[in-house]
Write a protein that holds these residues in place. Sequence first.
Motif, PDB file in Angstrom:
ATOM      1  N   VAL A  39      22.213  36.230 -37.156  1.00 35.53           N
ATOM      2  CA  VAL A  39      23.070  37.024 -36.281  1.00 35.53           C
ATOM      3  C   VAL A  39      22.906  38.490 -36.677  1.00 35.53           C
ATOM      4  O   VAL A  39      22.994  38.835 -37.853  1.00 35.53           O
ATOM      5  CB  VAL A  39      24.551  36.589 -36.417  1.00 35.53           C
ATOM      6  CG1 VAL A  39      25.449  37.467 -35.575  1.00 35.53           C
ATOM      7  CG2 VAL A  39      24.717  35.122 -36.070  1.00 35.53           C
ATOM      8  N   GLN A  40      22.666  39.343 -35.691  1.00 34.74           N
ATOM      9  CA  GLN A  40      22.523  40.766 -35.970  1.00 34.74           C
ATOM     10  C   GLN A  40      23.910  41.357 -36.201  1.00 34.74           C
ATOM     11  O   GLN A  40      24.859  41.094 -35.460  1.00 34.74           O
ATOM     12  CB  GLN A  40      21.826  41.474 -34.810  1.00 34.74           C
ATOM     13  CG  GLN A  40      21.443  42.887 -35.143  1.00 34.74           C
ATOM     14  CD  GLN A  40      20.584  43.532 -34.067  1.00 34.74           C
ATOM     15  OE1 GLN A  40      20.324  42.927 -33.031  1.00 34.74           O
ATOM     16  NE2 GLN A  40      20.146  44.753 -34.323  1.00 34.74           N
ATOM     17  N   VAL A  41      24.024  42.178 -37.283  1.00 33.44           N
ATOM     18  CA  VAL A  41      25.307  42.783 -37.650  1.00 33.44           C
ATOM     19  C   VAL A  41      25.083  44.242 -38.014  1.00 33.44           C
ATOM     20  O   VAL A  41      23.953  44.695 -38.171  1.00 33.44           O
ATOM     21  CB  VAL A  41      25.955  42.039 -38.842  1.00 33.44           C
ATOM     22  CG1 VAL A  41      26.344  40.627 -38.465  1.00 33.44           C
ATOM     23  CG2 VAL A  41      25.042  42.042 -40.055  1.00 33.44           C
ATOM     24  N   THR A  42      26.176  44.956 -38.186  1.00 32.38           N
ATOM     25  CA  THR A  42      26.094  46.361 -38.607  1.00 32.38           C
ATOM     26  C   THR A  42      25.749  46.416 -40.093  1.00 32.38           C
ATOM     27  O   THR A  42      25.895  45.435 -40.825  1.00 32.38           O
ATOM     28  CB  THR A  42      27.429  47.084 -38.377  1.00 32.38           C
ATOM     29  OG1 THR A  42      28.409  46.494 -39.215  1.00 32.38           O
ATOM     30  CG2 THR A  42      27.862  47.009 -36.925  1.00 32.38           C
ATOM     31  N   SER A  43      25.337  47.582 -40.538  1.00 33.63           N
ATOM     32  CA  SER A  43      24.979  47.739 -41.955  1.00 33.63           C
ATOM     33  C   SER A  43      26.197  47.517 -42.846  1.00 33.63           C
ATOM     34  O   SER A  43      26.078  46.954 -43.942  1.00 33.63           O
ATOM     35  CB  SER A  43      24.373  49.114 -42.212  1.00 33.63           C
ATOM     36  OG  SER A  43      25.321  50.134 -41.959  1.00 33.63           O
ATOM     37  N   GLU A  44      27.403  47.917 -42.387  1.00 34.01           N
ATOM     38  CA  GLU A  44      28.622  47.725 -43.186  1.00 34.01           C
ATOM     39  C   GLU A  44      28.921  46.238 -43.378  1.00 34.01           C
ATOM     40  O   GLU A  44      29.262  45.798 -44.474  1.00 34.01           O
ATOM     41  CB  GLU A  44      29.825  48.419 -42.531  1.00 34.01           C
ATOM     42  CG  GLU A  44      29.758  49.933 -42.525  1.00 34.01           C
ATOM     43  CD  GLU A  44      28.941  50.475 -41.359  1.00 34.01           C
ATOM     44  OE1 GLU A  44      28.669  49.725 -40.395  1.00 34.01           O
ATOM     45  OE2 GLU A  44      28.563  51.656 -41.420  1.00 34.01           O
ATOM     46  N   VAL A  45      28.798  45.455 -42.304  1.00 33.21           N
ATOM     47  CA  VAL A  45      29.045  44.017 -42.387  1.00 33.21           C
ATOM     48  C   VAL A  45      28.007  43.372 -43.299  1.00 33.21           C
ATOM     49  O   VAL A  45      28.326  42.534 -44.144  1.00 33.21           O
ATOM     50  CB  VAL A  45      29.036  43.364 -40.982  1.00 33.21           C
ATOM     51  CG1 VAL A  45      29.077  41.846 -41.078  1.00 33.21           C
ATOM     52  CG2 VAL A  45      30.198  43.882 -40.158  1.00 33.21           C
ATOM     53  N   TYR A  46      26.739  43.775 -43.149  1.00 35.74           N
ATOM     54  CA  TYR A  46      25.656  43.239 -43.965  1.00 35.74           C
ATOM     55  C   TYR A  46      25.914  43.506 -45.451  1.00 35.74           C
ATOM     56  O   TYR A  46      25.827  42.607 -46.287  1.00 35.74           O
ATOM     57  CB  TYR A  46      24.325  43.872 -43.538  1.00 35.74           C
ATOM     58  CG  TYR A  46      23.137  43.381 -44.317  1.00 35.74           C
ATOM     59  CD1 TYR A  46      22.509  42.205 -43.972  1.00 35.74           C
ATOM     60  CD2 TYR A  46      22.650  44.114 -45.399  1.00 35.74           C
ATOM     61  CE1 TYR A  46      21.414  41.745 -44.689  1.00 35.74           C
ATOM     62  CE2 TYR A  46      21.562  43.663 -46.129  1.00 35.74           C
ATOM     63  CZ  TYR A  46      20.944  42.481 -45.775  1.00 35.74           C
ATOM     64  OH  TYR A  46      19.874  42.023 -46.481  1.00 35.74           O
ATOM     65  N   LYS A  47      26.265  44.751 -45.772  1.00 40.04           N
ATOM     66  CA  LYS A  47      26.526  45.119 -47.174  1.00 40.04           C
ATOM     67  C   LYS A  47      27.722  44.355 -47.723  1.00 40.04           C
ATOM     68  O   LYS A  47      27.701  43.864 -48.848  1.00 40.04           O
ATOM     69  CB  LYS A  47      26.753  46.621 -47.292  1.00 40.04           C
ATOM     70  CG  LYS A  47      25.489  47.422 -47.141  1.00 40.04           C
ATOM     71  CD  LYS A  47      25.789  48.911 -47.186  1.00 40.04           C
ATOM     72  CE  LYS A  47      24.532  49.728 -46.899  1.00 40.04           C
ATOM     73  NZ  LYS A  47      24.816  51.158 -46.859  1.00 40.04           N
TER      74      LYS A  47
END
Length: 139
Positions: free
Chosen positions: A16-24
């Motif tokens: 699932v593609q997510v924002t960099s904040e969610v990924y971190k």
Amino acid sequence: MAEGNNYYIRVRGALVQVTSEVYKACYQAKRRAKTLYEKDERNGLVSYDSMDTEDTLGEEMIPDYSLPSVEDAALENLLQEKLRNCLNLLPKTDQDLLHALYFEELSERQFADKLGLHYMTVHSRKVKILANLKKMINS
């Protein structure tokens, strides 16, 4: 999201593609959990669920310190049995008085009124009966 910087996390087997904040945040939590697990392993911490068998869950092996010990429960049962035996040795009138005061929760005045006695008579009898019971239990 910025061009060329695509972040993905795996959710139920799918990316699932997510924002960099969610990924971190997601991978910080995963790394923290892994670090804590490694620290526990180094310190010899054993997980109760690692002791699961077909018949028993490892969690069931955790002692419950809020429960009385087996020894305390056995002593309590012996004392209760001795008390019941001693109560059965008392005259019926004494048994009735204790039953009314401690099991029916009548006050000394209420019991005295019920029998047409002065409340101090009931009190004196109660004190005498309890002293007698104590002697019987301690002998």
